[in-house]
Design an enzyme around this catalytic site. Structure first.
Site, short mmCIF file in Angstrom:
data_model
loop_
_atom_site.label_atom_id
_atom_site.label_comp_id
_atom_site.label_asym_id
_atom_site.label_seq_id
_atom_site.Cartn_x
_atom_site.Cartn_y
_atom_site.Cartn_z
N GLY A 47 15.19 -17.76 11.89
CA GLY A 47 15.78 -18.90 12.55
C GLY A 47 16.21 -19.92 11.51
O GLY A 47 15.63 -19.98 10.42
N GLN A 52 19.11 -27.95 8.05
CA GLN A 52 18.44 -27.33 6.90
C GLN A 52 19.41 -26.99 5.78
O GLN A 52 19.00 -26.78 4.64
CB GLN A 52 17.66 -26.07 7.32
N CYS A 100 8.28 -22.10 7.81
CA CYS A 100 9.62 -22.69 7.89
C CYS A 100 10.31 -22.51 6.55
O CYS A 100 9.68 -22.68 5.50
CB CYS A 100 9.50 -24.17 8.24
N LEU A 101 11.60 -22.17 6.59
CA LEU A 101 12.34 -21.97 5.34
C LEU A 101 12.45 -23.26 4.52
O LEU A 101 12.69 -23.21 3.32
CB LEU A 101 13.73 -21.41 5.64
N HIS A 142 10.76 -24.59 17.74
CA HIS A 142 10.73 -24.94 16.31
C HIS A 142 12.13 -25.34 15.83
O HIS A 142 12.29 -26.37 15.17
CB HIS A 142 10.19 -23.74 15.52
N GLU A 143 13.13 -24.52 16.16
CA GLU A 143 14.49 -24.79 15.66
C GLU A 143 15.05 -26.07 16.27
O GLU A 143 15.69 -26.87 15.57
CB GLU A 143 15.43 -23.62 15.96
N HIS A 146 14.04 -29.26 14.64
CA HIS A 146 14.79 -29.62 13.43
C HIS A 146 15.94 -30.57 13.76
O HIS A 146 16.30 -31.43 12.95
CB HIS A 146 15.37 -28.37 12.77
#
Ligand code: NI
Length: 178
Positions: A47, A52, A100-101, A142-143, A146
């Site tokens: 994701g 990001q 998370c990235l 989660h996404e 952001h």
């Protein structure tokens, strides 16, 4: 198409509320989404949200086909979701480990709604509406966080449940980064 740099926790751009997308079916939008997929694939994520990669627009992508690296993860269809809206179904929440990235190498235990409805638009401006649960519901929550400048550590209730992947037990860290 390009792999873009992923902003890391601490970067002020990750703590902003993003703007809705106004124009659909444009080459600009297509380019952003292609870059998001290239970037997510480069980092083996499942994701990614536009902020990001430094784009303050309400765009998220996600998806997980069966992956030998995460044999126990539930599959999630590949989705591009623009201007998303989430509605919890019931009050039930469950805790699960997330990565998370933007916070590479770390994992934390986060409570999310078990079941949600979500809606939004495709890049062509068509409606998407689903009711989902489990890992799919977790990824979407989660996404979408952001897009409102919320990183998962802000939702960890007990910071002892936040740590480096290599220091946590294997069972806590077998979820992909999202
Ligand atoms: Ni993330």
């Amino acid at each position: 198409m390009a792999v873009r740099q992923i902003l890391k926790m601490g970067d002020p751009e990750l703590y902003q509320s993003c703007e809705p997308v106004q124009e659909f079916n444009t080459s600009v939008l297509t380019g952003i989404i292609e870059d998001m997929f290239d970037t997510m694939a480069e980092h083996n994520g499942v994701g990614l949200a536009a902020p990001q990669i430094g784009i303050q627009k309400r765009i998220v992508i996600f998806g997980l086909e069966s992956n030998p690296r995460y044999p126990d993860a539930e599959t999630v269809p590949e989705t591009i979701l623009i201007n998303p809206v989430i509605t919890p179904v019931g009050d039930l929440q469950e805790e699960g480990w997330e990565g998370c990235l933007s916070i590479p190498g770390m994992r934390g235990l986060v409570s999310r709604y078990s079941k949600i409805k979500y809606s939004g638009l495709s890049p062509a401006g068509k409606n998407i509406a689903r009711e989902v649960e489990g890992f799919h519901a977790r990824v979407v929550q989660h996404e979408c966080d952001h897009l409102d400048g919320i990183l998962y550590p802000l939702r960890i209730r007990d910071m002892r449940n936040f740590g480096y992947e290599e220091a946590l037990s294997q069972s806590d860290t077998d979820e992909p980064e999202i």
